[in-house]
Design a protein around this motif. Sequence first.
Motif, PDB file in Angstrom:
ATOM      1  N   MET A 179       0.850  -1.176   0.000  1.00 14.96           N
ATOM      2  CA  MET A 179       0.000   0.000   0.000  1.00 14.96           C
ATOM      3  C   MET A 179       0.896   1.240   0.000  1.00 14.96           C
ATOM      4  O   MET A 179       1.862   1.320   0.741  1.00 14.96           O
ATOM      5  N   GLY A 180       0.561   2.188  -0.845  1.00 16.92           N
ATOM      6  CA  GLY A 180       1.378   3.383  -0.977  1.00 16.92           C
ATOM      7  C   GLY A 180       1.140   4.371   0.152  1.00 16.92           C
ATOM      8  O   GLY A 180       0.136   4.314   0.880  1.00 16.92           O
ATOM      9  N   GLU A 181       2.066   5.270   0.312  1.00 18.97           N
ATOM     10  CA  GLU A 181       1.997   6.287   1.361  1.00 18.97           C
ATOM     11  C   GLU A 181       0.755   7.161   1.204  1.00 18.97           C
ATOM     12  O   GLU A 181       0.087   7.478   2.181  1.00 18.97           O
ATOM     13  N   ALA A 182       0.428   7.555  -0.029  1.00 18.99           N
ATOM     14  CA  ALA A 182      -0.725   8.428  -0.250  1.00 18.99           C
ATOM     15  C   ALA A 182      -2.028   7.728   0.138  1.00 18.99           C
ATOM     16  O   ALA A 182      -2.906   8.340   0.765  1.00 18.99           O
ATOM     17  N   LYS A 183      -2.161   6.459  -0.218  1.00 18.67           N
ATOM     18  CA  LYS A 183      -3.388   5.730   0.132  1.00 18.67           C
ATOM     19  C   LYS A 183      -3.512   5.588   1.645  1.00 18.67           C
ATOM     20  O   LYS A 183      -4.596   5.757   2.208  1.00 18.67           O
ATOM     21  N   ARG A 184      -2.415   5.251   2.299  1.00 19.19           N
ATOM     22  CA  ARG A 184      -2.459   5.079   3.755  1.00 19.19           C
ATOM     23  C   ARG A 184      -2.812   6.393   4.434  1.00 19.19           C
ATOM     24  O   ARG A 184      -3.636   6.430   5.348  1.00 19.19           O
ATOM     25  N   ARG A 185      -2.208   7.502   3.988  1.00 19.82           N
ATOM     26  CA  ARG A 185      -2.506   8.804   4.594  1.00 19.82           C
ATOM     27  C   ARG A 185      -3.952   9.207   4.327  1.00 19.82           C
ATOM     28  O   ARG A 185      -4.611   9.812   5.163  1.00 19.82           O
ATOM     29  N   LYS A 186      -4.466   8.872   3.136  1.00 20.15           N
ATOM     30  CA  LYS A 186      -5.843   9.244   2.795  1.00 20.15           C
ATOM     31  C   LYS A 186      -6.848   8.466   3.645  1.00 20.15           C
ATOM     32  O   LYS A 186      -7.913   8.986   3.983  1.00 20.15           O
ATOM     33  N   GLU A 187      -6.523   7.238   3.995  1.00 21.01           N
ATOM     34  CA  GLU A 187      -7.419   6.459   4.850  1.00 21.01           C
ATOM     35  C   GLU A 187      -7.497   7.066   6.244  1.00 21.01           C
ATOM     36  O   GLU A 187      -8.572   7.115   6.843  1.00 21.01           O
ATOM     37  N   THR A 188      -6.382   7.542   6.772  1.00 20.66           N
ATOM     38  CA  THR A 188      -6.392   8.107   8.119  1.00 20.66           C
ATOM     39  C   THR A 188      -6.869   9.552   8.130  1.00 20.66           C
ATOM     40  O   THR A 188      -7.449  10.006   9.114  1.00 20.66           O
ATOM     41  N   ASP A 189      -6.647  10.295   7.044  1.00 14.51           N
ATOM     42  CA  ASP A 189      -7.046  11.702   6.974  1.00 14.51           C
ATOM     43  C   ASP A 189      -7.799  11.923   5.666  1.00 14.51           C
ATOM     44  O   ASP A 189      -7.198  12.008   4.603  1.00 14.51           O
ATOM     45  N   PRO A 190      -9.136  12.005   5.699  1.00 17.54           N
ATOM     46  CA  PRO A 190      -9.913  12.137   4.464  1.00 17.54           C
ATOM     47  C   PRO A 190      -9.615  13.430   3.697  1.00 17.54           C
ATOM     48  O   PRO A 190      -9.858  13.501   2.503  1.00 17.54           O
ATOM     49  N   ASN A 191      -9.092  14.466   4.353  1.00 15.25           N
ATOM     50  CA  ASN A 191      -8.787  15.727   3.664  1.00 15.25           C
ATOM     51  C   ASN A 191      -7.364  15.768   3.113  1.00 15.25           C
ATOM     52  O   ASN A 191      -6.930  16.809   2.624  1.00 15.25           O
ATOM     53  N   TYR A 192      -6.643  14.647   3.179  1.00 20.21           N
ATOM     54  CA  TYR A 192      -5.264  14.621   2.698  1.00 20.21           C
ATOM     55  C   TYR A 192      -5.236  14.880   1.192  1.00 20.21           C
ATOM     56  O   TYR A 192      -5.932  14.254   0.413  1.00 20.21           O
ATOM     57  N   GLY A 193      -4.464  15.843   0.775  1.00 16.37           N
ATOM     58  CA  GLY A 193      -4.331  16.172  -0.638  1.00 16.37           C
ATOM     59  C   GLY A 193      -5.345  17.176  -1.127  1.00 16.37           C
ATOM     60  O   GLY A 193      -5.275  17.622  -2.259  1.00 16.37           O
ATOM     61  N   LYS A 194      -6.315  17.553  -0.302  1.00 15.24           N
ATOM     62  CA  LYS A 194      -7.337  18.495  -0.731  1.00 15.24           C
ATOM     63  C   LYS A 194      -7.076  19.907  -0.226  1.00 15.24           C
ATOM     64  O   LYS A 194      -7.695  20.842  -0.683  1.00 15.24           O
ATOM     65  N   VAL A 195      -6.171  20.039   0.712  1.00 15.65           N
ATOM     66  CA  VAL A 195      -5.874  21.348   1.266  1.00 15.65           C
ATOM     67  C   VAL A 195      -4.870  22.051   0.340  1.00 15.65           C
ATOM     68  O   VAL A 195      -3.842  21.485  -0.028  1.00 15.65           O
ATOM     69  N   ALA A 196      -5.188  23.281  -0.038  1.00 14.46           N
ATOM     70  CA  ALA A 196      -4.300  24.023  -0.929  1.00 14.46           C
ATOM     71  C   ALA A 196      -2.982  24.326  -0.221  1.00 14.46           C
ATOM     72  O   ALA A 196      -2.968  24.756   0.928  1.00 14.46           O
ATOM     73  N   GLN A 197      -1.907  24.090  -0.912  1.00 16.17           N
ATOM     74  CA  GLN A 197      -0.598  24.367  -0.351  1.00 16.17           C
ATOM     75  C   GLN A 197      -0.151  25.758  -0.788  1.00 16.17           C
ATOM     76  O   GLN A 197      -0.550  26.252  -1.839  1.00 16.17           O
ATOM     77  N   LYS A 198       0.683  26.375   0.050  1.00 19.89           N
ATOM     78  CA  LYS A 198       1.208  27.691  -0.294  1.00 19.89           C
ATOM     79  C   LYS A 198       2.166  27.560  -1.467  1.00 19.89           C
ATOM     80  O   LYS A 198       2.937  26.616  -1.546  1.00 19.89           O
ATOM     81  N   ARG A 199       2.088  28.541  -2.350  1.00 20.55           N
ATOM     82  CA  ARG A 199       3.012  28.558  -3.473  1.00 20.55           C
ATOM     83  C   ARG A 199       4.377  29.027  -2.994  1.00 20.55           C
ATOM     84  O   ARG A 199       4.458  29.901  -2.141  1.00 20.55           O
ATOM     85  N   PRO A 200       5.425  28.482  -3.558  1.00 16.75           N
ATOM     86  CA  PRO A 200       6.759  28.955  -3.166  1.00 16.75           C
ATOM     87  C   PRO A 200       6.960  30.391  -3.613  1.00 16.75           C
ATOM     88  O   PRO A 200       6.513  30.784  -4.692  1.00 16.75           O
ATOM     89  N   ASN A 201       7.619  31.162  -2.777  1.00 14.42           N
ATOM     90  CA  ASN A 201       7.874  32.558  -3.093  1.00 14.42           C
ATOM     91  C   ASN A 201       9.128  32.632  -3.956  1.00 14.42           C
ATOM     92  O   ASN A 201      10.233  32.740  -3.470  1.00 14.42           O
ATOM     93  N   GLU A 202       8.903  32.550  -5.259  1.00 14.42           N
ATOM     94  CA  GLU A 202      10.039  32.544  -6.171  1.00 14.42           C
ATOM     95  C   GLU A 202      10.227  33.942  -6.759  1.00 14.42           C
ATOM     96  O   GLU A 202       9.271  34.608  -7.124  1.00 14.42           O
TER      97      GLU A 202
END
Length: 62
Positions: A1-24
């Motif tokens: 089982m991959g890391e993303a699937k395992r994290r998604k099972e424990t946290d349903p909002n995993y991957g849905k939260v917008a991440q900050k853009r890097p200040n380039e």
Amino acid sequence: MGEAKRRKETDPNYGKVAQKRPNEKRFKLNLDPRNISPTEMIIWAVLFGTTTAVFLGTYVWQ
């Protein structure tokens, strides 16, 4: 089982939260002559002189 699937099972909002853009920082062209070192000025003068001499030389040689 991959890391993303395992994290998604424990946290349903995993991957849905917008991440900050890097200040380039974008490349900014700064043509202020005060920022050019004397060595760099000499190098540019020699390159420009060489280029001008080549163009004038080929024009005369034509």
